[in-house]
Structure formats: structure tokens, C-alpha cells
Design a protein around this motif. Structure first.
Motif, mmCIF file in Angstrom:
data_model
loop_
_atom_site.group_PDB
_atom_site.id
_atom_site.type_symbol
_atom_site.label_atom_id
_atom_site.label_comp_id
_atom_site.label_asym_id
_atom_site.label_seq_id
_atom_site.Cartn_x
_atom_site.Cartn_y
_atom_site.Cartn_z
ATOM 1 N N ILE A 42 46.763 44.701 54.854
ATOM 2 C CA ILE A 42 47.062 43.360 55.354
ATOM 3 C C ILE A 42 45.924 42.930 56.275
ATOM 4 O O ILE A 42 45.585 43.638 57.217
ATOM 5 C CB ILE A 42 48.385 43.348 56.141
ATOM 6 C CG1 ILE A 42 49.544 43.682 55.218
ATOM 7 C CG2 ILE A 42 48.602 41.991 56.810
ATOM 8 C CD1 ILE A 42 50.875 43.847 55.941
ATOM 9 N N PRO A 43 45.322 41.765 56.000
ATOM 10 C CA PRO A 43 44.240 41.315 56.882
ATOM 11 C C PRO A 43 44.791 40.913 58.253
ATOM 12 O O PRO A 43 45.735 40.140 58.352
ATOM 13 C CB PRO A 43 43.651 40.113 56.144
ATOM 14 C CG PRO A 43 44.703 39.663 55.191
ATOM 15 C CD PRO A 43 45.558 40.846 54.899
ATOM 16 N N LYS A 44 44.201 41.466 59.294
ATOM 17 C CA LYS A 44 44.637 41.191 60.669
ATOM 18 C C LYS A 44 43.694 40.252 61.406
ATOM 19 O O LYS A 44 43.892 39.969 62.582
ATOM 20 C CB LYS A 44 44.764 42.500 61.454
ATOM 21 C CG LYS A 44 45.778 43.464 60.872
ATOM 22 C CD LYS A 44 47.183 42.918 61.021
ATOM 23 C CE LYS A 44 48.207 43.947 60.572
ATOM 24 N NZ LYS A 44 49.539 43.393 60.455
ATOM 25 N N SER A 45 42.651 39.794 60.716
ATOM 26 C CA SER A 45 41.688 38.877 61.327
ATOM 27 C C SER A 45 41.029 38.081 60.206
ATOM 28 O O SER A 45 41.127 38.442 59.030
ATOM 29 C CB SER A 45 40.611 39.645 62.094
ATOM 30 O OG SER A 45 39.820 40.403 61.192
ATOM 31 N N GLU A 46 40.342 37.030 60.596
ATOM 32 C CA GLU A 46 39.615 36.243 59.604
ATOM 33 C C GLU A 46 38.555 37.102 58.910
ATOM 34 O O GLU A 46 38.337 36.968 57.700
ATOM 35 C CB GLU A 46 38.971 35.031 60.278
ATOM 36 C CG GLU A 46 38.321 34.077 59.306
ATOM 37 C CD GLU A 46 37.784 32.812 59.961
ATOM 38 O OE1 GLU A 46 36.746 32.311 59.486
ATOM 39 O OE2 GLU A 46 38.401 32.323 60.937
ATOM 40 N N GLU A 47 37.929 37.993 59.662
ATOM 41 C CA GLU A 47 36.910 38.863 59.065
ATOM 42 C C GLU A 47 37.520 39.798 58.023
ATOM 43 O O GLU A 47 36.937 40.037 56.961
ATOM 44 C CB GLU A 47 36.190 39.669 60.161
ATOM 45 C CG GLU A 47 34.993 40.444 59.666
ATOM 46 C CD GLU A 47 33.917 39.581 59.004
ATOM 47 O OE1 GLU A 47 33.308 40.077 58.030
ATOM 48 O OE2 GLU A 47 33.677 38.440 59.426
ATOM 49 N N GLU A 48 38.704 40.325 58.307
ATOM 50 C CA GLU A 48 39.377 41.197 57.330
ATOM 51 C C GLU A 48 39.810 40.409 56.093
ATOM 52 O O GLU A 48 39.751 40.921 54.977
ATOM 53 C CB GLU A 48 40.569 41.899 57.970
ATOM 54 C CG GLU A 48 40.159 42.995 58.933
ATOM 55 C CD GLU A 48 41.337 43.749 59.526
ATOM 56 O OE1 GLU A 48 42.490 43.570 59.068
ATOM 57 O OE2 GLU A 48 41.104 44.544 60.461
ATOM 58 N N LEU A 49 40.232 39.160 56.285
ATOM 59 C CA LEU A 49 40.565 38.328 55.138
ATOM 60 C C LEU A 49 39.305 38.061 54.312
ATOM 61 O O LEU A 49 39.358 38.066 53.074
ATOM 62 C CB LEU A 49 41.202 37.012 55.580
ATOM 63 C CG LEU A 49 41.597 36.067 54.433
ATOM 64 C CD1 LEU A 49 42.593 36.719 53.477
ATOM 65 C CD2 LEU A 49 42.172 34.771 54.990
ATOM 66 N N LYS A 50 38.197 37.866 54.975
ATOM 67 C CA LYS A 50 36.929 37.666 54.270
ATOM 68 C C LYS A 50 36.611 38.881 53.395
ATOM 69 O O LYS A 50 36.180 38.735 52.247
ATOM 70 C CB LYS A 50 35.803 37.427 55.280
ATOM 71 C CG LYS A 50 34.466 37.121 54.666
ATOM 72 C CD LYS A 50 33.445 36.825 55.756
ATOM 73 C CE LYS A 50 32.098 36.476 55.181
ATOM 74 N NZ LYS A 50 31.112 36.212 56.245
ATOM 75 N N GLU A 51 36.849 40.074 53.915
ATOM 76 C CA GLU A 51 36.607 41.302 53.131
ATOM 77 C C GLU A 51 37.543 41.367 51.928
ATOM 78 O O GLU A 51 37.135 41.792 50.837
ATOM 79 C CB GLU A 51 36.752 42.544 54.016
ATOM 80 C CG GLU A 51 35.668 42.670 55.074
ATOM 81 C CD GLU A 51 34.258 42.646 54.483
ATOM 82 O OE1 GLU A 51 33.999 43.399 53.516
ATOM 83 O OE2 GLU A 51 33.418 41.875 54.987
#
Length: 194
Positions: A42-51
Motif C-alpha cells: 500500500i503506498p503511504k506517500s506520493e513517492e510510493e504511489l509513484k513507484e
């Protein structure tokens, strides 16, 4: 870049440029991430969502996924994403899935028009014969949304997949086939005209 245009939404190829909007609308929304893209963290930040979006884009080259950004034409923002999955042109079948929307788009005409555009593209433009949908048997909102568009329930794959919490899920399979498409298209147009 493929673009599908409706009255309420525009679907365009998902890119990293969509991540800020997508994060604003879907980030930290446990209701979404409980059900979608469960093979990824689960993405916990915008950067993780980007990944995560980078991985989705990489799956295009593998022929597994064609991800779409769902743009709300009122706000002109990316409020969600959906994908063509498991594209099998030789067998003329694909799946629509990995669909998630921010709260502002849920239970609105956005999902109905998105499915109409994707189904029209699959059957009318690309010549597919079968489009399938899958959902966790406990994801009542997705099951209802799939049934609402007119897909037919085919069956249940029991103990099919592991959920994020480690429990096993049953997967409910639905489909629309070419001979049903004109009736489904009329039904979706009626829903959109309300």
C-alpha cells in the motif's frame, strides 16, 4: 497516447504526471487499498504511489497491463485509475480491473462512463470477443458495480488468492461477451442519461 473521451470523463494512458492528482484523490484511503493492487505494498506517500505507477507502466511492456488515468472533466484532475489486464488478442479476450477511484468519484457517473468507454474500445475498436471482471467475494461495492453495468456472473474461484491481511479470498468472475454487448451498451447509455 490513446485517449477515450466521454461527457464526464476522459481516459488517457496513465503516466507519472498523473501521480500528484492520483495521490491527492486516493492516497491514504484504506477503503481503496484494501481491495486493489494487492500484490503490491500500500503506498503511504506520493513517492510510493509513484513507484507503484512505475511498476504498472512496466507491465505494459510485458503485455499484461494497459493502465488508464481517469480524468474527471469537471475538475480536470485524475481521480482514479483502471486497467486492461491479461490482454490476449489471439484469444480475443481481456480483463478490466485494478480499478480505483477517490471518494469524489465513487458512486457517480464516472465509473459507469469509464466502463462504457473501455467496453466500447474493447468490442467496437479492437474486436475483442470477451471482457472479464474479477472481484473479491467480500468486496460488496465492486460486486454491485460489476453487476450494475450488466456483466454476467460466471462463477467463483474458491480460496483463489491471498488478501493483504493473509486470509484467503474467493474470487467472483463476471464477463460480457460480444453477443451481449449491444444490450449492455444500451443499458449503460440509459444509466448515463439519467
Amino acid at each position: 497516447m490513446t485517449v477515450l473521451q466521454g461527457k464526464r470523463v476522459r481516459l488517457e494512458t496513465l503516466t507519472l504526471d498523473h501521480v500528484p492528482d492520483l495521490w491527492r484523490h486516493t492516497g491514504n484511503d484504506e477503503e481503496i487499498w484494501k481491495w486493489v493492487l494487492v500484490k503490491f505494498p500500500i503506498p503511504k506517500s506520493e513517492e510510493e504511489l509513484k513507484e507503484l505507477v512505475k511498476i504498472m507502466i512496466e507491465e505494459v511492456a510485458e503485455g499484461y497491463r494497459q493502465p488508464w488515468a481517469v480524468i474527471d472533466l469537471i475538475s480536470n484532475e485524475c481521480v482514479g485509475s483502471t486497467s486492461y489486464l491479461d490482454l490476449q488478442m489471439d484469444r480475443k479476450m481481456l480483463e478490466i480491473g485494478s480499478t480505483f477511484y477517490g471518494k469524489s468519484a465513487r458512486k457517480t457517473a464516472i465509473n459507469t462512463e469509464t466502463k462504457f468507454l473501455l467496453l466500447s474500445e474493447a468490442f467496437d475498436a479492437r474486436g475483442y470477443e470477451r471482457v472479464q471482471f474479477k472481484a473479491d467475494n467480500l468486496n460488496v461495492n465492486s460486486l454491485q458495480a460489476i453487476e450494475r453495468i450488466g456483466a454476467k456472473k460466471e462463477g467463483v474461484l474458491r480460496n483463489h488468492f491471498t488478501r493483504r491481511d493473509g486470509t484467503r479470498r474467493d474470487t467472483v468472475i463476471y464477463s460480457i461477451i460480444r453477443s451481449e454487448w449491444s444490450q449492455v451498451a444500451s443499458h449503460l447509455q440509459q444509466l448515463l442519461n439519467r
